[in-house]
Motif scaffolding. Structure first.
Motif, PDB file in Angstrom:
ATOM      1  N   UNK A 262      43.025  71.696  36.409  1.00 54.86           N
ATOM      2  CA  UNK A 262      42.235  72.681  37.159  1.00 54.86           C
ATOM      3  C   UNK A 262      42.813  74.087  36.999  1.00 54.86           C
ATOM      4  N   UNK A 263      44.158  74.181  36.976  1.00 57.05           N
ATOM      5  CA  UNK A 263      44.779  75.499  36.839  1.00 57.05           C
ATOM      6  C   UNK A 263      44.513  76.072  35.450  1.00 57.05           C
ATOM      7  N   UNK A 264      44.762  75.286  34.411  1.00 55.05           N
ATOM      8  CA  UNK A 264      44.533  75.762  33.046  1.00 55.05           C
ATOM      9  C   UNK A 264      43.050  76.036  32.816  1.00 55.05           C
ATOM     10  N   UNK A 265      42.194  75.182  33.358  1.00 56.09           N
ATOM     11  CA  UNK A 265      40.757  75.458  33.329  1.00 56.09           C
ATOM     12  C   UNK A 265      40.035  74.946  32.102  1.00 56.09           C
ATOM     13  N   UNK A 266      40.319  73.701  31.698  1.00 52.86           N
ATOM     14  CA  UNK A 266      39.593  73.125  30.564  1.00 52.86           C
ATOM     15  C   UNK A 266      38.093  73.112  30.821  1.00 52.86           C
ATOM     16  N   UNK A 267      37.722  72.727  32.026  1.00 51.96           N
ATOM     17  CA  UNK A 267      36.294  72.608  32.348  1.00 51.96           C
ATOM     18  C   UNK A 267      35.639  73.983  32.415  1.00 51.96           C
ATOM     19  N   UNK A 268      36.332  74.954  32.960  1.00 55.92           N
ATOM     20  CA  UNK A 268      35.780  76.311  32.999  1.00 55.92           C
ATOM     21  C   UNK A 268      35.585  76.848  31.578  1.00 55.92           C
ATOM     22  N   UNK A 269      36.538  76.548  30.699  1.00 54.92           N
ATOM     23  CA  UNK A 269      36.411  76.995  29.311  1.00 54.92           C
ATOM     24  C   UNK A 269      35.224  76.318  28.625  1.00 54.92           C
ATOM     25  N   UNK A 270      35.019  75.038  28.917  1.00 56.98           N
ATOM     26  CA  UNK A 270      33.878  74.323  28.329  1.00 56.98           C
ATOM     27  C   UNK A 270      32.559  74.891  28.848  1.00 56.98           C
ATOM     28  N   UNK A 271      32.514  75.243  30.120  1.00 60.80           N
ATOM     29  CA  UNK A 271      31.297  75.850  30.674  1.00 60.80           C
ATOM     30  C   UNK A 271      30.961  77.159  29.971  1.00 60.80           C
ATOM     31  N   UNK A 272      31.985  77.968  29.690  1.00 64.53           N
ATOM     32  CA  UNK A 272      31.750  79.237  28.990  1.00 64.53           C
ATOM     33  C   UNK A 272      31.259  78.979  27.569  1.00 64.53           C
ATOM     34  N   UNK A 273      31.811  77.958  26.917  1.00 61.93           N
ATOM     35  CA  UNK A 273      31.400  77.647  25.546  1.00 61.93           C
ATOM     36  C   UNK A 273      29.976  77.117  25.503  1.00 61.93           C
ATOM     37  N   UNK A 274      29.586  76.360  26.528  1.00 57.37           N
ATOM     38  CA  UNK A 274      28.231  75.822  26.550  1.00 57.37           C
ATOM     39  C   UNK A 274      27.188  76.934  26.584  1.00 57.37           C
ATOM     40  N   UNK A 275      27.541  78.061  27.177  1.00 54.43           N
ATOM     41  CA  UNK A 275      26.592  79.157  27.307  1.00 54.43           C
ATOM     42  C   UNK A 275      26.242  79.809  25.982  1.00 54.43           C
ATOM     43  N   UNK A 276      27.095  79.655  24.966  1.00 54.78           N
ATOM     44  CA  UNK A 276      26.843  80.348  23.695  1.00 54.78           C
ATOM     45  C   UNK A 276      26.443  79.393  22.572  1.00 54.78           C
ATOM     46  N   UNK A 277      26.187  78.133  22.879  1.00 48.25           N
ATOM     47  CA  UNK A 277      25.801  77.186  21.832  1.00 48.25           C
ATOM     48  C   UNK A 277      24.515  77.631  21.147  1.00 48.25           C
ATOM     49  N   UNK A 278      24.483  77.520  19.835  1.00 44.65           N
ATOM     50  CA  UNK A 278      23.227  77.750  19.121  1.00 44.65           C
ATOM     51  C   UNK A 278      22.330  76.529  19.289  1.00 44.65           C
ATOM     52  N   UNK A 279      21.060  76.677  18.999  1.00 46.81           N
ATOM     53  CA  UNK A 279      20.085  75.622  19.255  1.00 46.81           C
ATOM     54  C   UNK A 279      20.376  74.345  18.463  1.00 46.81           C
ATOM     55  N   UNK A 280      20.760  74.474  17.197  1.00 52.03           N
ATOM     56  CA  UNK A 280      20.995  73.291  16.373  1.00 52.03           C
ATOM     57  C   UNK A 280      22.188  72.489  16.883  1.00 52.03           C
ATOM     58  N   UNK A 281      23.257  73.175  17.249  1.00 59.61           N
ATOM     59  CA  UNK A 281      24.437  72.467  17.744  1.00 59.61           C
ATOM     60  C   UNK A 281      24.144  71.801  19.078  1.00 59.61           C
ATOM     61  N   UNK A 282      23.464  72.518  19.968  1.00 61.51           N
ATOM     62  CA  UNK A 282      23.101  71.923  21.253  1.00 61.51           C
ATOM     63  C   UNK A 282      22.241  70.682  21.053  1.00 61.51           C
ATOM     64  N   UNK A 283      21.287  70.785  20.127  1.00 62.93           N
ATOM     65  CA  UNK A 283      20.413  69.650  19.877  1.00 62.93           C
ATOM     66  C   UNK A 283      21.199  68.436  19.374  1.00 62.93           C
TER      67      UNK A 283
ATOM     68  N   UNK B 140      28.328  69.159  27.948  1.00 61.23           N
ATOM     69  CA  UNK B 140      29.578  69.801  28.325  1.00 61.23           C
ATOM     70  C   UNK B 140      30.766  68.848  28.231  1.00 61.23           C
ATOM     71  N   UNK B 141      30.521  67.534  28.359  1.00 58.95           N
ATOM     72  CA  UNK B 141      31.619  66.576  28.238  1.00 58.95           C
ATOM     73  C   UNK B 141      32.213  66.603  26.830  1.00 58.95           C
ATOM     74  N   UNK B 142      31.369  66.742  25.827  1.00 56.74           N
ATOM     75  CA  UNK B 142      31.863  66.839  24.450  1.00 56.74           C
ATOM     76  C   UNK B 142      32.660  68.114  24.250  1.00 56.74           C
ATOM     77  N   UNK B 143      32.182  69.217  24.804  1.00 60.29           N
ATOM     78  CA  UNK B 143      32.885  70.490  24.662  1.00 60.29           C
ATOM     79  C   UNK B 143      34.219  70.466  25.396  1.00 60.29           C
ATOM     80  N   UNK B 144      34.253  69.830  26.561  1.00 58.82           N
ATOM     81  CA  UNK B 144      35.494  69.764  27.333  1.00 58.82           C
ATOM     82  C   UNK B 144      36.547  68.953  26.590  1.00 58.82           C
TER      83      UNK B 144
END
Length: 839
Positions: free
Chosen positions: A126-147, A184-188
């Motif tokens: 929680x301190x390092x923030x793996x999940x917070x970092x994954x949430x930020x990365x999810x916001x910039x996914x391109x359509x093909x990768x998200x799909x 987001x689980x994959x990104x985390x």
């Protein structure tokens, strides 16, 4: 009357005995029934079916999955959507518990199922923030990768929905059902993997502690230079410019002096706080069959199931084979129809600690360039099994990252290491993994690459962790490039914590991708990477000094140059080689000693005749390590006190068995022995008696033999390396005594050590502990002749403890055997033992 009474007693006794016998039978039957029920319902029943036809509502066209005897799936689909759905399905079949455990590490929710024992791991996450970092990365996914990630998640969730109550033994024993898998689980997962391969922050903390205990000159003396004669990856750049530039100790001296200055300006005392791989590629001109050869064996912490999952994916327009992660689509390490690739960790510096200056009256405000900035405060609520109320972690995040001081202080205290009187200095952690990246897109584009240009284009998206990537293709090209976000530091090299309030030590961007280290078709016809130094000292950007010291790389290059043309068999021998070049450099100093004890003399004679191979039956290997450990203790340990474990590279967090100081003490010791007959480091601090090099070595040898006899007896046969150097596969559920036999495997003797190409690294302390870092996967390719591909994992494909594929590759892995990884449909069908159709 007496006879009648005796008969009554006998009748009563017989009745009691018969009743007890019946009761015992009932108890045994009950216990047996319990174990049968336990075995079947809790552990055996979740085993997945690999044969048959299954109707699932997520597939557009039928998907065929052929598996060999090891359970490795070869998936044939009609389109990419169904292919990634099927990959998610088979990952869930075999590794759903591993996937669940990894996402709980990322989320910081292990305590929810394991209770208080996992709370510290959750707090760290929680301190390092793996999940917070994954949430930020999810916001910039391109359509093909998200799909692609959504298709993959559909396959995982289809399996979860199709087998309620029969997913894995761990879910049954812990009595919970996993939530649906999300993008987001994959990104985390990728964020956690990135963290495990990033090491600089612990190095900075170690240097911070050293600066508090020693003067700058003394602290800088502990830093070894890169050994002369050991190769850099860019061997065409390198060592000839070394004398023109600063040594590592010289660079660190400047940093230590600056640190003292910063601390004085802070007007506060110092906070006293306290993995690897091989790969190589051979050009056609140096290959027996005139095809490129590519070998890779990434080294990671030993786990069961292992980190990698072997898989073969095929559909029109997409065909790839190799090792995947059970969390993401595609193949991480492997080959397609035209190109092959492999990874080793680059150990580039992607983390910095900043000493923050807190406002005297507003604890969540910190100074930056003369102004006070309010930090972000997040209340992280952590549910803990069997607790009435959840635990709340208050996370403070400055412009540089989360404040880690509190957790680190507690971690050191739990290890009986004194954090010092000033554990209140706020330390903020900046890490490239906190920046949104496109690593999943990069991997999928690598899978599609057809030549060096398209492969490099894919790598432009690689964010974290920095990796050395080797390449070969069917046209005979070979290449290497280091990839990842590497900070540009205009002033501070980032080797020690810097003041965060001045604004003078900020990152000014990333090293441009075209300027990252690379080689294409070198004249030598070979490229070797083994976590060694990447460039010569004239490279224009600072990459860090946490690389390993090149002993494995030196041995690999030595073996490659012994033959004019290399074969696949040569690649196998190199991956299994257990010769230590560091031992070859150190042992001549040990064998100058002449012990008077007959037993010690016999053992030391074995060391004199040793070939520097750490075989399981080698007595010399054990003697060497015991002498080395006593030398390290007498040279550094009794002067550094409780900082010594950190200097020896022992990590603060047991979840992550990697530390940038690993092997630094051994290499500094070698420098001292080679160049100094006398040194203040040889002094005995208990008596303040100065010792010569010879006296130090003699005392260390005597102490080592005394300890060997005390711990293992007078018979030197009991000193064999394999008796003390072992691997044990430990599953989290195996900590429960009743379940150890189901989930754990071993221990097994294993050769090698941290400096041999077959790396088997344990913590450098006595008594020797179980090996923790090993080659998690091995692959060897004759590029273009893909049906000759061969590989092996450290345990097996399945995560189910009662599956024979749970550990069926473990013996092969220890003995240097490989299985086929066929490419053509014809060859796949020859080895197929299971066939599944998903409709």
């Amino acid at each position: 009357m007496g006879t009648s009474r005796l008969t009554d007693y006998q009748t009563m006794l017989n009745t009691i005995l018969i009743s007890l016998f019946i009761l015992i039978i009932i108890v045994i039957a009950g216990v047996g029934s319990f174990f049968i029920w336990f075995y079947w319902s809790k552990i055996q029943r979740p085993l997945p079916k690999w044969d048959g036809e299954f109707d699932l509502n997520i597939f557009e066209e039928p998907v065929e999955i052929l598996r060999d005897k090891h359970g490795i799936p070869h998936i044939y689909a009609q389109n990419r959507a169904d292919l990634f759905r099927a990959q998610g399905y088979v990952h869930a079949q075999d590794r759903l518990w591993q996937m669940e455990q990894n996402r709980r590490v990322a989320r910081g929710t292990l305590s929810e199922v394991f209770g208080e024992a996992a709370l510290e791991a959750d707090r760290f996450s929680r301190i390092i923030g793996f999940w917070r970092a994954a949430q930020a990365e999810e916001q910039i996914l391109d359509d093909d990768t998200r799909q692609s990630l959504e298709w993959y998640a559909q396959g995982v969730n289809s399996y979860i929905e199709s087998r309620p109550g029969n997913l894995a033994a761990e879910f049954n024993l812990l009595r919970f059902t996993p939530e649906p898998w999300k993008v987001i689980d994959s990104l985390a997962f990728s964020k956690v993997m990135g963290w495990t391969l990033s090491v600089n922050w612990e190095s900075e903390l170690t240097r911070l502690r050293l600066s508090a205990a020693l003067d700058p000159y003394r602290a800088a003396e502990l830093e070894p230079d890169y050994p002369q004669g050991n190769p850099t990856i860019l061997d065409s750049v390198g060592d000839e410019v070394r004398e023109k530039l600063l040594s590592t100790a010289g660079l660190l001296l400047n940093q230590y002096e600056s640190l003292k200055e910063w601390q004085s300006k802070q007007n506060a005392p110092v906070f006293g706080l306290g993995q690897g791989s091989n790969s190589w590629v051979v050009a056609p001109k140096a290959s027996l069959n005139s095809r490129p050869l590519l070998a890779n064996d990434p080294h990671l912490s030993l786990t069961i199931p292992g980190t990698f999952y072997e898989i073969h994916l095929s559909c029109p327009g997409f065909h790839v084979s190799g090792a995947s992660f059970a969390a993401t689509p595609g193949v991480a390490i492997g080959h397609n129809e035209r190109v092959a690739w492999g990874f080793t960790n680059a150990f580039a510096d992607v983390q910095d600690l900043y000493m923050e200056r807190a406002h005297p009256d507003k604890p969540d405000h910190f100074e930056f360039q003369g102004e006070w900035e309010e930090a972000q405060v997040i209340e992280e609520v952590i549910p803990v099994k069997k607790w009435d109320q959840p635990y709340t972690e208050r996370v403070v995040i400055t412009r540089h990252g989360p404040i880690v001081t509190g957790w680190l202080t507690e971690a050191l205290k739990s290890q009986n290491s004194d954090p010092g009187p000033a554990a209140t200095v706020p330390l903020a952690l900046r890490w490239t993994g906190h920046e949104p990246g496109q690593i999943v897109r990069s991997i999928l584009k690598m899978n599609d690459a057809t030549d060096w240009d398209s492969f490099e284009d894919a790598l432009k998206d690689w964010s974290t962790p920095p990796q050395n990537i080797i390449y070969a293709d069917v046209d005979g090209y070979i290449g290497y490039v280091m990839v990842g976000y590497i900070p540009i530091r205009d002033k501070n090299p980032g080797l020690v914590p810097a003041p965060g309030w001045t604004g003078e030590h900020e990152w000014s961007g990333w090293i441009p991708y075209p300027e990252l280290p690379r080689i294409v078709n070198p004249e030598s016809g070979r490229i070797v990477t083994a976590n060694n130094k990447m460039t010569g000292d004239d490279y224009p950007y600072f990459l860090g000094i946490e690389h390993y010291f090149g002993w494995r790389a030196r041995r690999l290059e030595e073996m490659l140059t012994q033959k004019e043309r290399a074969s696949v068999r040569d690649m196998e021998e190199m991956q299994m080689d257990i010769t230590s070049k560091l031992a070859e450099a150190l042992v001549p100093w040990f064998t100058e000693h002449r012990p008077t004890n007959l037993y010690d003399q016999t053992a030391l004679n074995m060391l004199r005749d040793w070939n520097y191979r750490l075989e399981v039956d080698s007595i010399a290997a054990t003697v060497y390590h015991y002498i080395l450990m006593h030398l390290l203790e007498m040279t550094f340990g009794n002067k550094l006190g409780d900082i010594m474990p950190a200097y020896m590279g022992i990590p603060t967090n047991p979840l992550f068995n990697i530390n940038g100081f690993a092997m630094r003490a051994e290499n500094r010791l070698l420098e001292l022995l080679n160049h100094h007959e006398t040194s203040s480091w040889y002094t005995d601090p208990t008596t303040n008696r100065e010792r010569t090099r010879g006296e130090l070595i003699e005392e260390a040898i005597n102490a080592a033999f005394t300890r060997l006899r005390e711990e293992h007896g007078e018979s030197i046969v009991r000193w064999q390396w394999g008796r003390h150097h072992q691997v044990r596969y430990v599953h989290p559920m195996g900590s429960v005594r009743l379940l150890q036999g189901f989930f754990n495997r071993g221990p097994h003797p294993i050769p090698g050590d941290a400096t041999t190409p077959f790396q088997t690294r344990h913590r450098q302390q006595l008594p020797l502990e179980l090996v923790q870092v090993v080659p998690a996967y091995r692959q060897i390719y004759e590029v273009g002749h893909w049906d000759r591909a061969q590989s092996v994992t450290s345990s097996g494909q399945s995560g189910h403890p009662l599956s024979k594929q749970y550990d069926d590759q473990a013996t092969m892995w220890r003995e240097g055997e490989y299985h086929k990884m066929p490419w053509s449909r014809e060859e796949v069908e020859k080895i197929a033992e299971y066939k599944m159709i998903l409709r």
